[in-house]
Design a protein around this motif. Structure first.
Motif, PDB file in Angstrom:
ATOM      1  N   ARG A  15       0.636 -12.927  18.806  1.00  0.00           N
ATOM      2  CA  ARG A  15       0.277 -11.730  18.377  1.00  0.00           C
ATOM      3  C   ARG A  15       1.072 -11.657  17.128  1.00  0.00           C
ATOM      4  O   ARG A  15       0.674 -10.721  16.031  1.00  0.00           O
ATOM      5  N   GLN A  16       2.518 -12.056  16.870  1.00  0.00           N
ATOM      6  CA  GLN A  16       2.459 -12.300  15.480  1.00  0.00           C
ATOM      7  C   GLN A  16       1.376 -12.160  14.285  1.00  0.00           C
ATOM      8  O   GLN A  16       1.263 -11.940  13.319  1.00  0.00           O
ATOM      9  N   ARG A  17       0.894 -13.442  14.892  1.00  0.00           N
ATOM     10  CA  ARG A  17      -0.229 -13.570  14.221  1.00  0.00           C
ATOM     11  C   ARG A  17      -1.206 -12.519  13.652  1.00  0.00           C
ATOM     12  O   ARG A  17      -1.867 -12.058  12.425  1.00  0.00           O
ATOM     13  N   ARG A  21      -2.031  -9.680   9.971  1.00  0.00           N
ATOM     14  CA  ARG A  21      -3.420  -9.943   9.527  1.00  0.00           C
ATOM     15  C   ARG A  21      -3.649  -8.428   9.590  1.00  0.00           C
ATOM     16  O   ARG A  21      -4.349  -7.508   8.343  1.00  0.00           O
ATOM     17  N   LEU A  22      -3.025  -7.625   9.871  1.00  0.00           N
ATOM     18  CA  LEU A  22      -3.132  -6.138  10.465  1.00  0.00           C
ATOM     19  C   LEU A  22      -2.485  -5.177   9.491  1.00  0.00           C
ATOM     20  O   LEU A  22      -2.915  -4.436   8.561  1.00  0.00           O
ATOM     21  N   SER A  29      -4.803  -1.128   3.056  1.00  0.00           N
ATOM     22  CA  SER A  29      -5.148  -0.626   2.009  1.00  0.00           C
ATOM     23  C   SER A  29      -4.842   0.737   2.389  1.00  0.00           C
ATOM     24  O   SER A  29      -5.864   1.369   0.836  1.00  0.00           O
ATOM     25  N   CYS A  30      -3.866   1.020   1.875  1.00  0.00           N
ATOM     26  CA  CYS A  30      -3.180   2.501   0.784  1.00  0.00           C
ATOM     27  C   CYS A  30      -2.045   1.811   0.528  1.00  0.00           C
ATOM     28  O   CYS A  30      -1.639   2.113  -0.615  1.00  0.00           O
ATOM     29  N   HIS A  31      -1.318   0.467   1.471  1.00  0.00           N
ATOM     30  CA  HIS A  31       0.056   0.199   0.525  1.00  0.00           C
ATOM     31  C   HIS A  31      -0.005  -1.085  -0.688  1.00  0.00           C
ATOM     32  O   HIS A  31       0.655  -1.042  -1.124  1.00  0.00           O
ATOM     33  N   GLY A  32      -1.356  -1.596  -0.626  1.00  0.00           N
ATOM     34  CA  GLY A  32      -1.908  -2.409  -1.995  1.00  0.00           C
ATOM     35  C   GLY A  32      -1.805  -3.875  -0.844  1.00  0.00           C
ATOM     36  O   GLY A  32      -1.631  -3.802   0.021  1.00  0.00           O
ATOM     37  N   MET A  33      -2.850  -4.430  -1.464  1.00  0.00           N
ATOM     38  CA  MET A  33      -2.557  -5.929  -0.519  1.00  0.00           C
ATOM     39  C   MET A  33      -2.045  -6.466  -0.875  1.00  0.00           C
ATOM     40  O   MET A  33      -1.703  -7.494   0.186  1.00  0.00           O
ATOM     41  N   PHE A  92       7.029  -9.941   3.565  1.00  0.00           N
ATOM     42  CA  PHE A  92       5.916 -10.109   4.910  1.00  0.00           C
ATOM     43  C   PHE A  92       5.481 -11.404   4.229  1.00  0.00           C
ATOM     44  O   PHE A  92       5.088 -12.068   3.167  1.00  0.00           O
ATOM     45  N   PRO A  93       5.264 -11.949   5.269  1.00  0.00           N
ATOM     46  CA  PRO A  93       4.914 -13.544   5.303  1.00  0.00           C
ATOM     47  C   PRO A  93       3.191 -13.012   4.864  1.00  0.00           C
ATOM     48  O   PRO A  93       2.186 -12.494   5.554  1.00  0.00           O
ATOM     49  N   GLU A  94       2.839 -14.141   4.431  1.00  0.00           N
ATOM     50  CA  GLU A  94       1.028 -14.175   4.251  1.00  0.00           C
ATOM     51  C   GLU A  94       0.193 -14.727   5.391  1.00  0.00           C
ATOM     52  O   GLU A  94       0.550 -14.966   6.265  1.00  0.00           O
TER      53      GLU A  94
END
Ligand code: HEC
Length: 97
Positions: A15-17, A21-22, A29-33, A92-94
């Motif tokens: 679920r963390q993965r 991704r989410l 999409s709003c906060h920048g990639m 945040f992790p990649e």
């Protein structure tokens, strides 16, 4: 895998993965990639450092009425939102590739 307890504090690793991704795709999409901001505010460790943890979690779960920030409660539980905000505050992790 260990069965989830009723008040599991952390999502399991699968679920963390999904959550990483989410956040990278949907929140990005709003906060920048790179989460440095866009239509939404930056979600970097730097930007969030002095903000109250509970307030940020509430923003993710319930959104901010009157702004473009939508509520995520149908897709993300409160525990999961806490996990996400903790990761954001640490950098945040990649996404795993
Ligand atoms: C449709 C665009 C949009 C999407 C998608 C979106 N946000 Fe936001 N978000 C915003 C906007 C706009 C704000 C700033 C609201 C304001 O003006 O207070 C915001 C604010 C926030 C804040 C508060 C930041 C602060 O410094 O107070 C957090 C935390 C946050 N968003 C997390 C997320 C997360 C996590 C996701 C994905 C699950 C997400 N957002 C998806 C638009 C979006």
């Amino acid at each position: 895998m260990i069965a989830a307890t009723a008040d599991a504090a952390e999502p399991d690793s699968a679920r963390q993965r999904e959550l990483v991704r989410l956040v990278r795709q949907d929140c990005g999409s709003c906060h920048g990639m790179t989460l440095k901001g866009g239509l939404g505010l930056p979600l970097t460790a730097e930007a969030l450092r002095d903000k109250p943890f509970d307030g940020l979690v509430a923003t993710v779960v319930y959104g901010r009425p009157g702004t473009a920030m939508p509520p995520w409660k149908t897709m993300i539980s409160e525990n999961e939102a806490e996990w996400i905000v903790r990761q954001l505050m640490q950098g945040f992790p990649e996404e795993a590739r």
